[in-house]
Structure formats: C-alpha cells, structure tokens
Design an enzyme around this catalytic site. Structure first.
Site, PDB file in Angstrom:
ATOM      1  N   GLU A  21       0.823  -1.209   0.000  1.00 44.92           N
ATOM      2  CA  GLU A  21       0.000   0.000   0.000  1.00 44.92           C
ATOM      3  C   GLU A  21       0.857   1.259   0.000  1.00 44.92           C
ATOM      4  O   GLU A  21       1.973   1.265   0.544  1.00 44.92           O
ATOM      5  CB  GLU A  21      -0.945   0.052   1.216  1.00 44.92           C
ATOM      6  N   THR A  22       0.302   2.299  -0.603  1.00 45.20           N
ATOM      7  CA  THR A  22       0.858   3.648  -0.576  1.00 45.20           C
ATOM      8  C   THR A  22      -0.276   4.591  -0.210  1.00 45.20           C
ATOM      9  O   THR A  22      -1.401   4.430  -0.704  1.00 45.20           O
ATOM     10  CB  THR A  22       1.452   4.036  -1.940  1.00 45.20           C
TER      11      THR A  22
END
Length: 314
Positions: free
Chosen positions: A68-69
């Site tokens: 995830e970002t």
C-alpha cells in the site's frame, strides 16, 4: 512503423511534456508495527498529494511497488478537527477503503503536525489513532477500528487443501469464519508452528472457491504456538503476489473473533507476531471488548519507524 502524421503528433507531445513545469511530491517511507528499521510492514506516505489526479496516485502506487501507498490531502485545521485528515490508500492495482498498517503508518507521520490524536478520514469513515509516549521513550499508536461483522463459516475439510495442509493441521474445535472490521478476512486457526510454516496456498483453487460467492479478501492463518515469549499468537497473511509481514486490518478481525470465542478476555491486551517467515518481524498489540453478545472497541496498535525520505517528480 509510425506514419508521418503519427510521428509528428508524438514529437509534438514529447516537446510539450519536456517544456511542462516539473511537479515534485515529497514522500516518506515508514516501517510499521516494529521498532526496528527494515522490519515490519513497509509503507510509502505522501504527506501532501494536492494536485495529484486519481490516475497519478494509482501509477505512483504501482511504481512504489509496496502493498500500500497512502496520499494525504490536507485540509484547514478546523475541518481536520471536525472531519479528520483526508487520506487515500492505494495498492499496486486499485484504491482500498481501509488498511491497518497504512492507517497507523500515516498517522505516525501526521502526529508531528496534528498532535497525539490523529483522526483519519478514510474510505470506510473516521478512524482515530491515539499516541502515547512510553517510559522507554518510544511513541505507541493505538487505532480504533470499526465494530466487527461476523459473516459465514467454512468447512475445515474444504479449506485445508486450499492451504496446502492436512485436515489434522487445522484446529477443528474452532470455526473458520469470515470477519471484517473494515476489510474481510477468513480466519483459520492451526495447531502448530510446524503447520503454519508448511502453509502453501493453492491459489488456482482458492480463487474460484472465493469467487463462488464469498466476500472475504484473503486468509489470515494463526496458531497459538509462538516463537517469541509473551506473545499470544503467531500469524501469517499469505497473498498470491507477496505475503504481508504485519496486517493491522486482519489483526483487528482476529482479536474480535478471539474474544467472541472466549480465547481472550474482554478488554485484555495481547500481542501477535507476524512476518517472521519473511525475515520482516512485526508485532501487533490488540484488544477488543465484549458487552453481552456484542464485540466492540477493537483496537490495534504498535510502533512505527521512519526509514527514508524522497520525492517523486512528474
């Protein structure tokens, strides 16, 4: 081969791109659910994503190549106090409404600006994270997750081969259940560390099984046999792409389920270990409250470490 017309069009576009002003977006890289750099779960956080389009956020997340970002869209202080700090979470492929380590890691960064209570405005709604400084000097973040939804159960004999295990590897005294505190997880309790180390999901069979109607988004596999003294549970979050080293959303589901099953007392804080098989050990501090038949006040906490700063130029 390009036609003359196509060649000139491409040349004009390239010239325009070359003359366009460069936009620069700072990011920070955090390791979450750990006190040690290069362990726990990795996260890239863009503290000011103002001006990025949805498509650009997705492309950046794909480029970062992490599970995830996150992208923070700052608001004025009064709005953030009422509605929280707007945060969007992207995997490599798509946006998601909630993730445990993205929420905690982003809150760790925002704490420096917002203070010890960080309200995150995520896709699932408001998620508060409270920070306290420990006697050791470390800062601990405690995330309040949504009340759990306990959904369908599954047959042990059907799930065992999907995990590449024998039926006797599974603890058949406990149900295999789909639970969500924001993201669904199928919770499976195994009998031993040996079994969890032999885990190898048959994704060719698992995908059509879940596609047949189950809403869960992956296994969270556990055993009460642990490697670290004082830890309550050893867990793994397998994935077809890459195993997750510390999964806050799944840990919230798991502690809610453990309290419901009577394996953990209401309000008792316990610790999970995860990521050891990946050489990225993480530790999650979890609790939940039972009032009658209701499970609520699901809390998942831990520590974060900043390991890198950088910028993306577009």
């Amino acid at each position: 081969m390009l036609s003359r017309r196509e060649f000139h069009a491409l040349s004009a576009l390239t010239s325009m791109s070359a003359n366009a002003p460069v936009r620069t977006f700072a990011f920070e890289w955090w390791d979450v659910f750990t006190t040690q750099p290069l362990s726990g779960n990795q996260l890239a956080v863009f503290p000011d994503a103002t001006g990025l389009s949805d498509a650009e956020m997705q492309r950046i997340a794909h480029e970062m190549n992490l599970s995830e970002t996150t992208f923070v869209l700052p608001r004025d202080k009064a709005t953030e106090a009422r509605q929280g700090v707007k945060v969007r979470i992207f995997t490599r492929e798509h946006e998601i409404p909630f993730g445990g380590h993205p929420a905690l890691g982003t809150a760790c960064l925002l704490r420096e600006r917002v203070g010890d209570l960080v309200k995150l405005d995520l896709g699932i709604g408001l998620v508060p994270v409270t920070f306290t400084r420990q006697s050791s000097g470390l800062v601990f973040g405690d995330m309040l997750q949504a009340d759990p939804v306990f959904a369908e159960t599954h047959e042990h004999a059907r799930i065992a081969p999907l995990l590449g295990l024998r039926l006797e590897d599974l603890d058949t005294s406990l149900p295999i259940q789909n639970v969500s505190t924001g993201r669904p997880n199928l919770l499976v309790m195994l009998r031993s560390l040996d079994a969890i180390r032999r885990l190898k999901v048959n994704w060719n069979d698992a995908r059509p099984y879940f596609a047949a109607g189950d809403n869960q988004r992956g296994f969270y596999v556990m055993t009460r046999e642990v490697e670290t003294p004082g830890v309550f549970l050893h867990a793994r979050k397998p994935s077809a792409a890459q195993e997750d080293p510390a999964t806050g959303s799944a840990a919230g589901c798991a502690i809610a389920w453990l309290v419901k099953q009577g394996l953990v007392e209401s309000g008792q804080r316990v610790r999970f270990e995860q990521g050891l098989e990946m050489k990225r050990p993480g530790e999650l501090h979890v609790s939940a409250v039972k009032s009658g038949e209701r499970i609520h006040d699901v809390r998942v906490g831990g520590y974060c470490v900043r390991v890198m700063r950088g910028a993306v130029s577009l």
